[in-house]
Design a protein around this motif. Structure first.
Motif, PDB file in Angstrom:
ATOM      1  N   SER A  98       0.837  -1.207   0.000  1.00  0.00           N
ATOM      2  CA  SER A  98       0.000   0.000   0.000  1.00  0.00           C
ATOM      3  C   SER A  98       0.866   1.247   0.000  1.00  0.00           C
ATOM      4  O   SER A  98       0.610   2.202  -0.748  1.00  0.00           O
ATOM      5  CB  SER A  98      -0.918   0.013   1.233  1.00  0.00           C
ATOM      6  N   LEU A 129       1.107   4.110  -2.724  1.00  0.00           N
ATOM      7  CA  LEU A 129       0.876   5.496  -2.325  1.00  0.00           C
ATOM      8  C   LEU A 129       2.071   6.367  -2.692  1.00  0.00           C
ATOM      9  O   LEU A 129       1.910   7.527  -3.073  1.00  0.00           O
ATOM     10  CB  LEU A 129       0.614   5.574  -0.822  1.00  0.00           C
ATOM     11  N   PRO A 170      -6.152  11.095   0.277  1.00  0.00           N
ATOM     12  CA  PRO A 170      -5.714   9.941   1.067  1.00  0.00           C
ATOM     13  C   PRO A 170      -4.425   9.281   0.589  1.00  0.00           C
ATOM     14  O   PRO A 170      -4.405   8.131   0.158  1.00  0.00           O
ATOM     15  CB  PRO A 170      -6.897   8.983   0.939  1.00  0.00           C
ATOM     16  N   GLY A 186     -11.988   8.540   5.143  1.00  0.00           N
ATOM     17  CA  GLY A 186     -10.669   8.054   4.777  1.00  0.00           C
ATOM     18  C   GLY A 186     -10.140   7.024   5.759  1.00  0.00           C
ATOM     19  O   GLY A 186     -10.797   6.019   6.056  1.00  0.00           O
ATOM     20  N   ALA A 206      -9.325   8.609  -6.491  1.00  0.00           N
ATOM     21  CA  ALA A 206      -8.705   7.828  -5.415  1.00  0.00           C
ATOM     22  C   ALA A 206      -9.629   7.727  -4.209  1.00  0.00           C
ATOM     23  O   ALA A 206      -9.766   6.661  -3.589  1.00  0.00           O
ATOM     24  CB  ALA A 206      -7.372   8.453  -5.013  1.00  0.00           C
ATOM     25  N   GLN A 261     -11.282   4.350  -2.798  1.00  0.00           N
ATOM     26  CA  GLN A 261     -10.746   3.877  -1.524  1.00  0.00           C
ATOM     27  C   GLN A 261     -11.798   3.754  -0.432  1.00  0.00           C
ATOM     28  O   GLN A 261     -11.825   2.771   0.308  1.00  0.00           O
ATOM     29  CB  GLN A 261      -9.644   4.814  -1.024  1.00  0.00           C
ATOM     30  N   THR A 292     -14.127   0.589  -0.803  1.00  0.00           N
ATOM     31  CA  THR A 292     -13.370  -0.664  -0.796  1.00  0.00           C
ATOM     32  C   THR A 292     -12.499  -0.817   0.436  1.00  0.00           C
ATOM     33  O   THR A 292     -12.140  -1.927   0.814  1.00  0.00           O
ATOM     34  CB  THR A 292     -12.465  -0.758  -2.041  1.00  0.00           C
ATOM     35  N   SER A 315      -9.501   0.000   0.556  1.00  0.00           N
ATOM     36  CA  SER A 315      -8.182  -0.413   0.073  1.00  0.00           C
ATOM     37  C   SER A 315      -7.362   0.787  -0.383  1.00  0.00           C
ATOM     38  O   SER A 315      -7.739   1.482  -1.332  1.00  0.00           O
ATOM     39  CB  SER A 315      -8.329  -1.400  -1.089  1.00  0.00           C
ATOM     40  N   MET A 316      -6.234   1.032   0.299  1.00  0.00           N
ATOM     41  CA  MET A 316      -5.326   2.085  -0.132  1.00  0.00           C
ATOM     42  C   MET A 316      -4.691   1.740  -1.473  1.00  0.00           C
ATOM     43  O   MET A 316      -4.385   2.610  -2.282  1.00  0.00           O
ATOM     44  CB  MET A 316      -4.232   2.302   0.927  1.00  0.00           C
ATOM     45  N   LEU A 338      -6.036   0.004  -4.064  1.00  0.00           N
ATOM     46  CA  LEU A 338      -6.960   0.309  -5.164  1.00  0.00           C
ATOM     47  C   LEU A 338      -7.148   1.816  -5.329  1.00  0.00           C
ATOM     48  O   LEU A 338      -7.252   2.310  -6.455  1.00  0.00           O
ATOM     49  CB  LEU A 338      -8.306  -0.364  -4.908  1.00  0.00           C
ATOM     50  N   GLY A 339      -7.190   2.535  -4.214  1.00  0.00           N
ATOM     51  CA  GLY A 339      -7.337   3.980  -4.289  1.00  0.00           C
ATOM     52  C   GLY A 339      -6.173   4.631  -5.009  1.00  0.00           C
ATOM     53  O   GLY A 339      -6.365   5.474  -5.898  1.00  0.00           O
ATOM     54  N   ALA A 340      -4.950   4.252  -4.620  1.00  0.00           N
ATOM     55  CA  ALA A 340      -3.754   4.801  -5.264  1.00  0.00           C
ATOM     56  C   ALA A 340      -3.708   4.418  -6.732  1.00  0.00           C
ATOM     57  O   ALA A 340      -3.364   5.237  -7.600  1.00  0.00           O
ATOM     58  CB  ALA A 340      -2.500   4.315  -4.543  1.00  0.00           C
TER      59      ALA A 340
END
Length: 439
Positions: A60, A64, A120, A165, A248, A252, A255, A257-258, A260-262
């Motif tokens: 993650s 990020l 985030p 977040g 993002a 995020q 989900t 999930s960092m 998937l967000g990134a």
């Protein structure tokens, strides 16, 4: 001798002696396992088995880091740094006006807070934003320990108190673990009770401005550059960056999930053309390089946590403490908060501390007749205690990564020790008062 206490003390002592944090965690885990009666083989199997728990976190942070550097290539950090530079004189004279310092502090505080919810990317912004303004801070003779406290506040307080977040993730963990331990609550129940302990963090931040208000001089040395990719600032890229940040967030939050967000943010930058596809490999490499050390620390911390859990001495620590508690509810609450502090100091992750303490603390809290709101405050506060000050915490590793870019900021003396005393003392006080009020 309790293995948990031994492991944590060993880890802290080695860290203070400037032994690498990863090695300190590993040594502490090994000695703690041996003290608990585990063989060397059993200890290492437990340690190795726990490493996988930190792999997702490490990945993650790598993602990020890539997202943060991708954002930096759009010129956003340069615009922020330019705005900060306009606050100070460029003729070499030291700018000491209260307004300039206040604005700089406010920008850093807002960036730290936004990194937990609005943008985030967590600590990935620090190595990008802080090194370029170190000379500005030097001109104003700002004590970097104050900056470490400002950043730590912004990284910790939002997840404690805001249901967005990382805060949503933390509060969801608190709710699920309390429910699993026998007290049914929902995630929405966590928000209100945690506001009072968060006030303790505010008091700590005020104390930091008082404690580190005196000027401190630093040498103007060269800083490390995060990336070699050239930056082009275009207005359309700023708009595309905002779109990427929104993407993002949208991915995020539902989900959790960092990663998937990134990934969604980076893809959005590529699709809009703000970044070229040929830069992908360079960006990801720079991002992973920037966050690699922190990722390794979090992996090692997961191994440490596994040994601490498998030792069985967390339960023994609580049992020994309950013998001291007797029927004194106030003392029982204080001891549980201190145990949370000890566990989190060793693990370095509030999120990972919650599952360890909830299963033990909830039954004890119920036995003392604590209300659901009081139990939420107890678990949420005990989990957050120690995040500020732990050598293995990303809330201390992140600030150090930026402030030590020129080699003039020590991780233990200038980040861990100041943030430990500045934030944990008021957090214990406000947390205890809130728990007793809700009980």
């Amino acid at each position: 001798m309790n293995a948990v206490l031994v492991a944590v003390v060993i880890m802290l002592v080695f860290s203070i002696l400037r032994v690498n944090v990863v090695f300190s965690l590993t040594i502490g885990a090994i000695i703690g396992g041996l003290v608990a009666g585990l063989s060397v083989t059993e200890t290492m199997e437990s340690f190795a088995g726990g490493l996988g728990e930190g792999a997702e976190i490490a990945l993650s942070y790598g993602m990020l880091g890539g997202f943060a550097i991708a954002i930096s290539k759009t010129g956003i950090p340069e615009l922020l740094v330019a705005a900060i530079l306009r606050l100070v004189k460029r003729d070499g004279d030291t700018q000491k006006t209260g307004l300039a310092k206040t604005l700089v502090f406010l920008v850093l505080l807002l960036m730290a807070i936004f990194s937990q919810n609005l943008i985030p990317i967590h600590i990935a912004f620090i190595p990008l934003l802080i090194p370029p303004i170190l000379k500005v801070l030097n001109l104003m003779e700002v004590d970097r320990r104050l900056i470490a406290c400002i950043l730590a506040f912004g990284l910790i307080t939002p997840y404690m108190s805001l249901p967005f977040g990382f805060g949503l993730i933390y509060q969801d963990i608190v709710a699920k673990q309390i429910t699993a331990a026998g007290e049914t609550i929902s995630t929405s129940d966590v928000y209100g009770p945690m506001l009072i302990p968060a006030l303790g963090m505010v008091v700590g931040l005020i104390a930091a401005f008082i404690a580190f208000r005196k000027p401190r001089k630093y040498k103007n040395l060269e800083t490390k550059v995060a990336s070699t990719v050239e930056v082009t600032i275009e207005k359309k890229n700023v708009v595309f960056t905002i779109i990427a940040l929104l993407a993002a967030i949208v991915v995020q939050i539902p989900t959790g999930s960092m990663i998937l967000g990134a990934l969604a943010g980076v893809i959005a930058l590529y699709i809009t053309g703000a970044l070229k596809w040929r830069q992908a490999d360079q960006l990801l490499t720079d991002g992973m390089r920037m966050m690699a050390f922190i990722g390794l620390v979090m992996i090692a911390a997961s191994g440490f946590a596994a040994v601490v859990t498998d030792s069985g001495d967390v339960e023994k620590l609580v049992s020994a403490s309950t013998a001291v508690m007797g029927d004194n509810k106030g003392l029982a609450v204080l001891i549980m908060l201190l145990i949370g502090l000890i566990v989190d100091m060793g693990i370095g992750s509030s999120f990972a501390t919650i599952p360890i303490i909830a299963v033990i603390f909830v039954p004890i809290a119920q036995e003392f007749g604590l209300s659901p709101a009081a139990i939420i405050t107890l678990i949420g506060t005990a989990g957050a205690l120690g995040d500020a000050g732990s050598p293995a915490s990303d809330s201390t590793l992140g600030p150090t990564a930026g402030l030590n870019a020129d080699g003039q900021h020590n991780h233990i003396r200038d980040t861990c020790i100041p943030t430990f005393f500045i934030f944990n003392i008021p957090l214990i006080i406000f947390g205890w008062v809130a728990i007793m009020f809700f009980s």
